[in-house]
Design an enzyme around this catalytic site. Structure first.
Site, PDB file in Angstrom:
ATOM      1  N   SER A 154       0.806  -1.221   0.000  1.00 40.08           N
ATOM      2  CA  SER A 154       0.000   0.000   0.000  1.00 40.08           C
ATOM      3  C   SER A 154       0.839   1.271   0.000  1.00 40.08           C
ATOM      4  O   SER A 154       0.306   2.354  -0.203  1.00 40.08           O
ATOM      5  CB  SER A 154      -0.942   0.023   1.210  1.00 40.08           C
ATOM      6  OG  SER A 154      -0.236   0.359   2.384  1.00 40.08           O
ATOM      7  N   LYS A 192       1.482   4.176   7.493  1.00 37.73           N
ATOM      8  CA  LYS A 192       0.680   5.000   6.584  1.00 37.73           C
ATOM      9  C   LYS A 192       1.074   6.468   6.714  1.00 37.73           C
ATOM     10  O   LYS A 192       1.747   6.876   7.667  1.00 37.73           O
ATOM     11  CB  LYS A 192      -0.812   4.868   6.910  1.00 37.73           C
ATOM     12  CG  LYS A 192      -1.411   3.504   6.617  1.00 37.73           C
ATOM     13  CD  LYS A 192      -1.503   3.241   5.136  1.00 37.73           C
ATOM     14  CE  LYS A 192      -2.184   1.901   4.859  1.00 37.73           C
ATOM     15  NZ  LYS A 192      -1.370   0.769   5.284  1.00 37.73           N
TER      16      LYS A 192
END
Length: 233
Positions: A154, A192
């Site tokens: 991701s 993230k």
């Protein structure tokens, strides 16, 4: 002497490496300079390397090291330069001016605390798997660091791939845009990009295949900020 495009690209690479700890992808460079193809980026990269501003590391995809910056981007001025003359056939090596300089010369062993998700969250990290040697200049002398192995894709848009080892500086706070280790509801950890939005925290992927996840601020705890990356081939 750099052209405007060469200077703009060098500034973009430097800014992204200061922010993320890893160089931008060629697609990101192309978009940042509004070029139609990556071949133009290849030509600019080659020109910067030939002029001694960057160095491409052999056998490492997208691995770029900034060697120097021009004065217009904060590099040292050549004004007032004087050659240094050393007398005698075997001058003694210079010693670092302080402990921090000394530490930057040597690799340090960091604990690899397991795997962290660059995808959906996985279980929180809790124990040491092994150790990894990290260049001293990548670390702050007044902070604690640890390493994590990446699992998932991701964050590929930020140059962070499955299997990479990321270097994390312990921290409990972050600025918007920082790439962080986030502990969610005391159970799951993920890597993230961090964004604080009022009473919520958004954890944003760097891959359009993954949606941004938003949590109440009291459900997310920052455990560290990304400061570097190690890639094995």
């Amino acid at each position: 002497m750099l052209t405007k495009k060469q200077r703009d690209l060098l500034h973009f690479i430097h800014t992204r490496m200061q922010r993320d700890g890893v160089p931008p992808s060629f697609d990101e460079m192309k978009d940042a300079l509004d070029l139609r193809s990556k071949s133009g980026i290849h030509r600019l990269i080659t020109a910067l390397e030939e002029r001694g501003f960057i160095r491409r590391l052999a056998h490492r995809a997208r691995a770029i090291e900034i060697v120097k910056l021009p004065e217009s981007l904060g590099g040292p001025s050549s004004a007032g330069f004087e050659p240094r003359v050393i007398e005698g056939p075997h001058p003694a090596p210079e010693r670092p001016a302080n402990t921090r300089d000394l530490e930057s010369l040597y690799a340090r062993e960091l604990p690899v605390m397991g795997k962290i998700a660059a995808g959906v969250p996985i279980e929180a990290i809790s124990h040491v798997h092994h150790h990894v040697a990290v260049p001293g200049q990548m670390l702050s002398s007044n902070a604690h660091h640890y390493a994590l192995e990446i699992k998932g894709d991701s964050m590929t848009g930020a140059g962070i791939n499955d299997g990479d080892v990321v270097i994390i500086r312990e921290a409990s706070t972050a600025d918007n845009g920082d790439i962080v280790v986030a502990l969610i509801e005391q159970e799951e950890a993920t890597l993230k990009r961090f964004h604080h939005q009022g009473r919520s925290i958004a954890l944003e992927a760097a891959n359009p295949a993954y949606e941004t996840r938003v949590y109440p601020a009291d459900k997310v705890k920052v455990q560290g900020r990304l400061v570097g990356l190690i890639r094995s081939y």
